[in-house]
Design an enzyme around this catalytic site. Sequence first.
Site, PDB file in Angstrom:
ATOM      1  CE  LYS A 185      -3.665   2.670   0.519  1.00  0.00           C
ATOM      2  NZ  LYS A 185      -3.265   3.860   1.183  1.00  0.00           N
ATOM      3  CG  HIS A 188      -1.437   2.199  -4.221  1.00  0.00           C
ATOM      4  ND1 HIS A 188      -1.916   3.340  -3.614  1.00  0.00           N
ATOM      5  CD2 HIS A 188      -2.286   1.941  -5.239  1.00  0.00           C
ATOM      6  CE1 HIS A 188      -3.008   3.745  -4.245  1.00  0.00           C
ATOM      7  NE2 HIS A 188      -3.255   2.899  -5.229  1.00  0.00           N
ATOM      8  CG  ASN A 189      -0.592   5.647  -0.622  1.00  0.00           C
ATOM      9  OD1 ASN A 189      -1.284   4.781  -1.148  1.00  0.00           O
ATOM     10  ND2 ASN A 189      -0.989   6.305   0.443  1.00  0.00           N
ATOM     11  CD  GLU A 192      -2.629   8.290  -4.571  1.00  0.00           C
ATOM     12  OE1 GLU A 192      -2.954   7.127  -4.244  1.00  0.00           O
ATOM     13  OE2 GLU A 192      -2.947   9.282  -3.894  1.00  0.00           O
TER      14      GLU A 192
END
Length: 473
Positions: A185, A188-189, A192
């Site tokens: 996660k 993932h950020n 992003e």
Amino acid sequence: NDDARATIGLTGLATMGRNLARNIARNGHTIAVHNRTTSKMTALIDEFGDEGDFVGCESLEDLVAAVERPRAIVIMVKAGEATDAVVDELVPLLDEGDIVVDAGNAHYRDTLRRQEALEEKGLHFVGMGVSGGEEGALNGPSIMVGGSDHAYEVLQPVVESIAADVDGTPCCAHIGHDGAGHFVKMVHNGIEYADMQLIAESYDLLRSVAGMTPAEVADVFEEWNGGDLESFLIEMTADVLRHTDAETGEPFVDVVRDAAEQKGTGRWTVQDALDLGVPITGIAEATFARSLSGHTEQRAAAREMFSTTPEEVDVDRDSFVDQVRAALYASKVVAYAQGFDQIAAGAEERGWDIDLGEVATIWRGGCIIRAQFLDRIREAYADEPDLTTLLTTPYFAEAVTDGVDAWREVIVAAVRGGVPTPAFSSSLAYFDGLRRDRLPAALIQALRDDFGAHTYERVDREGTFHTRWAEEG
Ligand code: ATR
């Protein structure tokens, strides 16, 4: 306990927790809900109680008592000390085999620490990364679960039913043990951050070099969303750029102060990559670009001192739009290749068995970086699970090869026009660094040997060498 009729419990009913609870209830699971401040719990039931079967609980004791064993209790409170406080309060109330799930944005190292502490008590601790913001939490997020096999077995039916769905595949997975879910996660950020920075640079170039209005740039993004770049963020960029401020009638983007904030996951990603020795230049530059934007005083001082505008760059608008699209796509390929490298390296270092193709698969829906592009990454890992780098897989190699001239042109235009493109430029530098025949690292090794006798290897012989610089001159 005969009253224990809930499949799952959840404590922490701020926006994310409340939406996640509603999502769980709407999918037919009985859920026990609790919040430190009871009014948030009663408000949830008053407003949305008819959406499903909620069991309102006024204390953690009630919450624990309401859930069937082995119990699964989800914590969705402020990350950090609040999570520790709730875990400490919860643990004495639980029985062996019960599962505590932290669905907040925890650092994976905190998850590792909490997992170890709970394992000693015969409990399971799960670090569950939930992506997709408020809307995702309610209607289907992408869910990255880290924890024991037992814990995942218990959670799987709920998690699969609440996750986003792409072509019949739920966007959730058992990423690995303990901190693996929160680790993925985190990356993932980070990705992003890179995605958003690349979009921002594209917008700046189209506006500042090609002289387009925000509404015109919106049209370009809308068109791009019909092709390879199709994604949630590209679509949203078109919407935002088309939006006008109700008060002033100005383009909305012009009334927003240009200082980007961050909650810290980009920084964590970069710190972790430094430890792992993985060059995630796109994510790092994106994180630093946010920092730079926030240095208001330095910016004011520099603006005053260096106010001369660089030369006007003359570009053909249509071809420049195409070049920026190619540069954006190539840089995006680099950012994702780097992020997946980091996941692979982190998995190796911490003994997690992470399936990179599965990661791409569950990011296709629900999360902020959801994109058609992720299907290509999924396919690349399906073809070759032990991929060295995503960059050299046929589809991405072609995109980069086809786009590289445009990529260079765009960066030249940016440099001439004084438009900062740290993510575009560093991604190209990374690509050139990888593909270069000889790197100046040879000189660095020689220097290190000269000043510090750090030794070097040779291109023509095996072994480690040191030159007596003083004697040989
Ligand atoms: P927001 O997400 O709205 O910014 P927050 O301060 O991050 O709010 O808190 C999110 C949730 O964590 C809330 O449910 C909050 O409980 P309250 O409604 O009682 O404030 C919960 N929370 C924060 N600190 C907590 C703690 N130490 N113990 C229990 N719950 C806590």
